[in-house]
Design a protein around this motif. Structure first.
Motif, PDB file in Angstrom:
ATOM      1  N   ALA A  29      -6.817  -8.781   9.573  1.00 41.12           N
ATOM      2  CA  ALA A  29      -5.854  -7.872   8.944  1.00 41.12           C
ATOM      3  C   ALA A  29      -4.426  -8.315   9.218  1.00 41.12           C
ATOM      4  O   ALA A  29      -3.565  -8.293   8.315  1.00 41.12           O
ATOM      5  CB  ALA A  29      -6.082  -6.447   9.453  1.00 41.12           C
ATOM      6  N   ALA A  30      -4.163  -8.728  10.461  1.00 41.02           N
ATOM      7  CA  ALA A  30      -2.822  -9.206  10.787  1.00 41.02           C
ATOM      8  C   ALA A  30      -2.468 -10.452   9.988  1.00 41.02           C
ATOM      9  O   ALA A  30      -1.345 -10.585   9.475  1.00 41.02           O
ATOM     10  CB  ALA A  30      -2.716  -9.481  12.286  1.00 41.02           C
ATOM     11  N   ARG A  53       0.905 -11.740   3.245  1.00 39.48           N
ATOM     12  CA  ARG A  53       1.483 -10.902   2.185  1.00 39.48           C
ATOM     13  C   ARG A  53       2.992 -10.812   2.332  1.00 39.48           C
ATOM     14  O   ARG A  53       3.727 -10.966   1.340  1.00 39.48           O
ATOM     15  CB  ARG A  53       0.858  -9.508   2.260  1.00 39.48           C
ATOM     16  N   ASN A  54       3.455 -10.583   3.550  1.00 38.82           N
ATOM     17  CA  ASN A  54       4.900 -10.490   3.763  1.00 38.82           C
ATOM     18  C   ASN A  54       5.598 -11.801   3.433  1.00 38.82           C
ATOM     19  O   ASN A  54       6.700 -11.812   2.862  1.00 38.82           O
ATOM     20  CB  ASN A  54       5.194 -10.093   5.212  1.00 38.82           C
ATOM     21  N   TRP A 108      -3.686 -11.257   7.066  1.00 37.67           N
ATOM     22  CA  TRP A 108      -3.475 -10.872   5.664  1.00 37.67           C
ATOM     23  C   TRP A 108      -2.088 -10.278   5.469  1.00 37.67           C
ATOM     24  O   TRP A 108      -1.383 -10.619   4.515  1.00 37.67           O
ATOM     25  CB  TRP A 108      -4.562  -9.881   5.251  1.00 37.67           C
ATOM     26  N   TYR A 109      -1.690  -9.382   6.360  1.00 36.63           N
ATOM     27  CA  TYR A 109      -0.370  -8.757   6.216  1.00 36.63           C
ATOM     28  C   TYR A 109       0.765  -9.759   6.432  1.00 36.63           C
ATOM     29  O   TYR A 109       1.796  -9.704   5.741  1.00 36.63           O
ATOM     30  CB  TYR A 109      -0.234  -7.596   7.195  1.00 36.63           C
TER      31      TYR A 109
END
Length: 486
Positions: free
Chosen positions: A28-29, A35-36, A31-32
């Motif tokens: 999840a980290a 994304r950022n 992916w975020y």
């Protein structure tokens, strides 16, 4: 009733859950962060051609924002004049400037004014604030319609501007989010697959870790089951290292060793008690048989003989009663909480001296006691002092003297008997131990064992030593006070 999971299964499950959670958090980290980074690059591209923030186009060489507005002057003026909010077409061949797919104007009233062939965007409150001059820029996601009529999710940048006539407006430019959302969706699928694989691998690793970690516990369980089945307390568990399992193994070995020692002491007590009981019981049975044979034959025994037999029977019964009482005292579990109350030791000694004088009528028993109060069981302390005095009376010569003194918390009992050989002193407090010179005298060999036990329970210490001038000196030291405690 639900069945609980085994410890191995719980360890494997917890390990798998912990690893799975760690993998999921990392995925999840990642992916975020990705994304950022993609959005940051998209925002950089949005602002690359216009500057931040753009201003009016003065005379001279225009800046980046000025170049954008300079190229769009006619279209912007036409859009403001028509001020239509739907996407429109036109005869112009001009296409959106730079990387933008959609461009529109927002007037000072916050209304969208589309440019022909440049698509349309939804106007938000943030865009309206920029048009009114309340904000420097607005950057957000939204929905737009391209010049071809396709509805898309877009990234929108709205910045303030002015027309050639000096009217305050805002211009919104947008880039499609497909180049961000598409890679993010693919990355999400990949991370889900990696997470699922990580869960499977962590479950397998957790099972192997649980098996390896619990192998010493399995050995310990096997030993415990073997002991329960065979009652063999001599078996030991190899305990190497300093970890918790090694400590558990050493503790288990210490426990089985203590149990084995306790069983050995119990068996020794039974054997010694049987040996000590055999002599008085044999003598008692012999005397009773003589009385019964005389009764059965009809020939009465001489009165003196009959009297002597009855006296012997009574003495043997008293010896048996004393032996049974001593055995009951010694059979009391060591771990049982002893009675703890304030006891006037000087009064206990005085009562014991009175009893000793009755048991040794030909002896002189001198007593010198000072007040001393201790914590303990009154009955047990009196029995211990009586045992010490009985021992002194038993070994004192006829018309001898026994000196008893209690001062400063120390009780001393001094006799003038034959004394105890130095080689026998280490054994005097052992159960049923009797020196060769005392085996012909009455007694069970338990008196001093009881003394040692009672004194230890009261927090004191006892010792026997050779007295100056012959005889034996017993010293008992008990913690206490000279004044009674409340």
């Amino acid at each position: 009733m639900t069945r609980r999971l085994t410890l191995r299964a719980r360890m494997a499950l917890l390990t798998a859950a912990a690893v799975a959670l760690a993998v999921a958090v990392c995925a999840a980290a990642g992916w975020y962060l990705t994304r950022n980074q993609l959005y940051h690059e998209l925002d950089r591209r949005l602002g690359a051609s216009i500057g931040a923030p753009p201003g009016p186009v003065p005379g001279g060489e225009p800046g980046p924002g000025g170049r954008f507005l300079h190229n769009m002057e006619r279209q912007i003026d036409q859009a403001l004049l028509m001020c239509r909010s739907d996407a429109t077409g036109g005869n112009t061949d001009l296409r959106p400037f730079g990387p933008y797919e959609i461009t529109q104007v927002v007037n000072a009233q916050g209304r969208a004014c589309t440019i022909p062939n440049f698509g349309s965007l939804e106007v938000t409150a943030a865009d309206a604030r920029v048009a009114r001059g309340d904000s420097d820029r607005a950057l957000h996601n939204g929905t737009g319609v391209t010049a071809g009529g396709k509805t898309e999710d877009v990234r929108i940048l709205t910045f303030p501007a002015q027309t050639t006539g000096g009217v305050r407006i805002a211009v919104s430019v947008a880039i499609s989010l497909d180049e961000v959302e598409g890679p993010l969706d693919n990355l999400a699928l990949l991370l889900v697959a990696v997470t699922a694989l990580g869960v499977l691998l962590s479950a397998a690793a957790g099972l192997m870790i649980a098996r390896a970690s619990l192998r010493p516990v399995d050995e310990l369980t096997g030993v415990a089951e073997h002991i329960a089945r065979t009652e063999d307390l001599g078996i030991r568990i190899p305990a190497e290292g300093t970890d918790e399992i090694a400590r558990l193994g050493r503790s288990f070995n210490a426990m089985t060793g203590a149990l084995a020692a306790s069983r050995e002491r119990q068996q020794q007590l039974i054997a010694d008690a049987g040996h000590e009981l055999r002599t008085p019981l044999t003598s008692l049975r012999t005397n009773i048989d003589l009385l019964l044979r005389a009764e059965a034959s009809g020939r009465d025994l001489p009165a003196a003989t009959r009297h002597n037999l009855l006296v012997s029977v009574k003495a043997q019964m008293l010896e048996l009663s004393s032996l049974v009482g001593d055995l009951l005292e010694l059979a009391r579990p060591d771990e049982a909480e002893p009675v703890r109350q304030s006891v006037a030791l000087h009064e206990v000694v005085d009562r014991a001296v009175d009893r000793a004088r009755l048991r040794g009528p030909g002896l002189t028993v001198r007593a010198d006691t000072e007040p001393w109060y201790v914590q303990g069981d009154p009955a047990s302390l009196e029995r211990a002092v009586v045992n010490l005095l009985d021992n002194a009376v038993k070994f004192s010569p006829p018309a001898g003297t026994v000196a008893v003194r209690l001062a400063g918390g120390e009780l001393t009992v001094r006799d003038h008997g034959p004394g105890i050989p130095a080689a026998d002193l280490p054994h005097v407090f052992e159960r049923f131990w009797r020196s060769p010179s005392a085996r012909s005298l009455p007694g069970s060999g338990l008196g001093l064992s009881i003394v040692a036990r009672v004194v230890a329970e009261s927090g004191g210490r006892v010792a026997l030593e050779a007295a100056d001038g012959g005889g034996t000196l017993a010293r008992v030291r008990l913690p206490g006070t000279a004044q009674p405690r409340d």
